[in-house]
Design an enzyme around this catalytic site. Structure first.
Site, mmCIF file in Angstrom:
data_model
loop_
_atom_site.group_PDB
_atom_site.id
_atom_site.type_symbol
_atom_site.label_atom_id
_atom_site.label_comp_id
_atom_site.label_asym_id
_atom_site.label_seq_id
_atom_site.Cartn_x
_atom_site.Cartn_y
_atom_site.Cartn_z
ATOM 1 N N HIS A 1 -12.719 2.574 -2.109
ATOM 2 C CA HIS A 1 -11.854 1.478 -2.566
ATOM 3 C C HIS A 1 -10.974 0.996 -1.425
ATOM 4 O O HIS A 1 -10.578 1.766 -0.560
ATOM 5 C CB HIS A 1 -10.994 1.903 -3.761
ATOM 6 C CG HIS A 1 -10.123 3.096 -3.515
ATOM 7 N ND1 HIS A 1 -10.600 4.381 -3.585
ATOM 8 C CD2 HIS A 1 -8.803 3.201 -3.194
ATOM 9 C CE1 HIS A 1 -9.612 5.238 -3.331
ATOM 10 N NE2 HIS A 1 -8.515 4.540 -3.078
ATOM 11 N N HIS B 1 -7.369 -1.071 -0.840
ATOM 12 C CA HIS B 1 -6.130 -1.594 -1.406
ATOM 13 C C HIS B 1 -5.905 -2.983 -0.807
ATOM 14 O O HIS B 1 -6.026 -3.158 0.420
ATOM 15 C CB HIS B 1 -4.939 -0.717 -1.016
ATOM 16 C CG HIS B 1 -5.006 0.692 -1.534
ATOM 17 N ND1 HIS B 1 -4.261 1.114 -2.601
ATOM 18 C CD2 HIS B 1 -5.725 1.766 -1.128
ATOM 19 C CE1 HIS B 1 -4.508 2.393 -2.835
ATOM 20 N NE2 HIS B 1 -5.391 2.820 -1.945
#
Ligand code: 5GP
Length: 141
Positions: A103, A105
């Site tokens: 992932h 941010h």
């Protein structure tokens, strides 16, 4: 490096087994709000295919994720009247990673607004819902 764990939180969000404030989805990627945001509009962009992080992700998935990261970062500036953005990504526990599904941010930054501490303060559901809507609206522009 450990194997990918199919039961990590983000895998469950992809499968619809856990809720998320989604802002964008295509065949290969998903973007949703971080529940403990460092700033309004703090989003997480993930590939739908399994990988732990940048160390093991397939290059095609990484390219797909980065295209969505750029789209979400641009929408974040528009939606939150931000002047900049942080794009941040951690690899393995020693690299600061807590959830082991790749992932990125994406955190809009406004002049004069301090970042909150990482993964510390759970945001109200109503605020997350409103901020997700703002991002989705900016993506339509
Ligand atoms: P990292 O692995 O990048 O260090 O941190 C994981 C991030 O996921 C943190 O910023 C944390 O706030 C966020 N997070 C943890 N659990 C959940 C969850 O259940 N839903 C969402 N949307 N975000 C989460």
């Amino acid at each position: 490096m450990p194997d990918y764990d199919n039961d990590n939180i983000f895998a469950k969000i992809i499968r619809g087994e856990l809720p998320a404030h989604k802002v964008f989805e295509d065949d290969n990627t998903l973007a949703f709000l971080d529940i403990m945001p460092r700033a309004d509009g703090h989003a997480l962009v993930i590939p739908k295919a399994p990988s732990r992080n940048v160390l093991d992700i397939e290059i095609a998935d990484l390219c797909a994720v980065m295209a969505t990261v750029q789209m979400i970062a641009r929408a974040g500036l528009k939606a939150f009247q931000a002047q900049g953005a942080i794009i941040q990504q951690f690899n393995e526990a020693e690299g600061g990673q807590v959830v082991f599904h790749t992932h990125f941010h994406v955190i809009p930054r406004r002049a004069g607004v301090e970042l909150k501490p990482p993964a510390a303060i759970k945001e109200d559901e109503a605020v997350l819902a409103r901020n997700a809507e703002r991002l989705r609206a900016a993506l339509q522009d």
